[in-house]
Design an enzyme around this catalytic site. Structure first.
Site, short mmCIF file in Angstrom:
data_model
loop_
_atom_site.label_atom_id
_atom_site.label_comp_id
_atom_site.label_asym_id
_atom_site.label_seq_id
_atom_site.Cartn_x
_atom_site.Cartn_y
_atom_site.Cartn_z
N ARG A 98 0.84 -1.19 0.00
CA ARG A 98 0.00 0.00 0.00
C ARG A 98 0.88 1.24 0.00
O ARG A 98 1.91 1.29 0.67
CB ARG A 98 -0.90 0.03 1.25
CG ARG A 98 -1.99 -1.03 1.27
CD ARG A 98 -3.07 -0.74 0.23
NE ARG A 98 -4.16 -1.70 0.30
CZ ARG A 98 -4.21 -2.83 -0.39
NH1 ARG A 98 -3.19 -3.15 -1.18
NH2 ARG A 98 -5.24 -3.64 -0.29
N ASP A 122 5.58 -0.34 -6.23
CA ASP A 122 4.44 -0.54 -7.12
C ASP A 122 3.26 0.31 -6.66
O ASP A 122 2.25 0.41 -7.36
CB ASP A 122 4.05 -2.03 -7.13
CG ASP A 122 2.91 -2.33 -8.09
OD1 ASP A 122 3.02 -1.92 -9.27
OD2 ASP A 122 1.92 -2.97 -7.69
N GLU A 127 -2.15 8.19 -5.79
CA GLU A 127 -2.31 7.40 -7.01
C GLU A 127 -3.51 7.91 -7.80
O GLU A 127 -4.52 8.30 -7.21
CB GLU A 127 -2.48 5.92 -6.67
CG GLU A 127 -1.23 5.31 -6.05
CD GLU A 127 -1.39 3.82 -5.74
OE1 GLU A 127 -2.54 3.33 -5.71
OE2 GLU A 127 -0.36 3.16 -5.52
N HIS A 145 1.18 0.30 -9.89
CA HIS A 145 0.20 -0.49 -9.13
C HIS A 145 -0.45 -1.55 -10.02
O HIS A 145 -1.67 -1.63 -10.15
CB HIS A 145 -0.88 0.42 -8.53
CG HIS A 145 -1.53 -0.19 -7.32
ND1 HIS A 145 -2.09 0.57 -6.30
CD2 HIS A 145 -1.71 -1.49 -6.93
CE1 HIS A 145 -2.58 -0.23 -5.37
NE2 HIS A 145 -2.36 -1.48 -5.74
#
Length: 392
Positions: A98, A122, A127, A145
């Site tokens: 996360r 990632d 985001e 992600h």
């Protein structure tokens, strides 16, 4: 030139389902695996082939650190600037869990200074990550992600959804429900207030019990002993584990507890004690057994009646302050004055003690969250042993 994984130390922050899978892969590469997870028992660590350690120990020893934990108030910025400074020089950090678990500015500073040899993310605090100070930094790798973006993963999840819906429509079976416990229509009205009580007791013991938890028992007596105990136990586990994870609910809590090796016991007493109905939660920790108990009052309102062996009645609601102190004249006045000077309004005030002049407990509700600065001021009062902010 690169570096080999063989013989290196991998530090797992989070050893649940994904963390344990990563540990298995790393052991196959002949890595030494250490793990930090409040719910990981020594027995489960032995089964996984990893060494359970404290967070500071992991930071100091790991050549590679990978995160496998949800984002909660407890895990937010778990790799803060302070903690990143505790890592060994040349560490490499991977986060596919996360965004928000790592202080990205501090990570950038560590890469620039050369203390951190490399990082791969990632997930990001914001985001979609259209811009970041990390982009373009030497030694940094980023992906958008896309952990589940494989052909196989998309096909498998579609099949799983179809199979579960078919099972429900054909047989009535429910699996992987997010917030629907297994209750019959007859049980639900009776169990609902007990589940509310159980969840609050679990949350209380989860916030107060320090050290690694290795076992938990849920005891019911009186009227509670006549009911289906499974949903009550699930509610206790959900309340306790939700303190550390935002993915826990009454459906998956027993599985998550079992996954982490928690020894769970259910005890039923047909006798009726001081209360017509009672639920008691006891956890085994490094510091010994800790127990809380509650009952239902009036219109089935949950009420705490015992806290760590001390009789104290309180409603567990909103923001609360927990204080353990030496029972001495004037303490309540000093505490009230301190809170008043800080502009904190007290809603309810509950007291309990083992014996006159011995250890006493103050449990009070306040109108807003207690700040760390205020906690530090309360801790500085004469005779105070423990101070904690609670939330329900």
């Amino acid at each position: 030139m690169g570096v080999e994984l063989t013989s290196k130390t991998l530090g797992l922050i989070g050893a649940g389902n994904i963390g344990s899978i990563v540990a298995d892969r790393a052991l196959g590469l002949k890595m030494k695996v250490i793990a930090y997870d409040p719910f990981l028992t020594p027995e489960r660590a032995l089964e996984l082939g990893v060494e359970k350690v404290a967070l500071d120990d992991l930071l100091a020893r790991a050549d590679f650190i990978t995160l496998h934990t949800p984002l909660t108030d407890q895990t937010r910025n778990i790799l803060s600037a302070e903690n990143l400074a505790k890592t060994k020089k040349g560490v490499r950090i991977i986060n596919c869990a996360r965004g928000g678990l790592i202080d990205e500015a501090a990570l950038k500073a560590g890469l620039d200074s050369g203390h951190i040899a490399g990082a791969a993310l990632d997930v990001f605090q914001t985001e979609p990550a259209k811009e970041s100070p990390l982009f373009g930094t030497p030694g940094f790798v980023s992906t958008p992600h896309l952990g589940a973006s494989t052909t196989e993963a998309q096909v498998n999840v579609a099949l799983q959804v179809a199979e579960q819906m078919a099972d429900y429509l054909v047989t009535g079976g429910i699996t992987n429900a997010l917030n629907v416990p297994s209750l019959s229509a007859e049980e639900a009205p009776k169990l609902k207030p007990y589940m509310a009580l159980a969840e609050k007791l679990g949350s209380l013991v989860g916030q107060l019990a320090h050290g690694a938890l290795s076992a938990i028992s849920v005891e019911v007596e009186g009227a509670a002993a006549q009911l289906n105990q499974k949903p009550v136990t699930s509610a206790v586990l959900a309340g306790m584990m939700r303190v550390h994870s935002d993915i826990v609910n009454m459906v998956n809590a027993p599985f998550l507890a079992k996954e982490r090796g928690l020894d769970m016991r259910e005890i039923r007493h047909d006798r009726e004690g001081d209360y017509h109905t009672l639920v008691r939660v006891t956890v085994k920790t490094d510091a010994g057994d800790k127990s809380v108990a509650g009952t239902l009052f009036g219109d089935a309102a949950p009420r705490l009646v015992e806290l760590f062996g001390i009789k104290v009645e309180a409603d567990l609601v909103g923001h609360m302050l927990y204080v353990v102190n030496e029972d001495a004249p004037g303490f309540i006045g000093r505490l009230g004055t301190l809170l008043g000077e800080a502009g904190v309004n007290i809603g309810t005030f509950h007291l309990g003690r083992r014996a006159a002049g011995g250890e006493a407990i103050v449990l009070l509700s306040v109108d807003e969250a207690v700040t760390p600065a205020l906690i530090a001021n309360v801790r500085a009062l004469p005779g105070v042993k423990t101070v904690m902010a609670l939330a329900f």
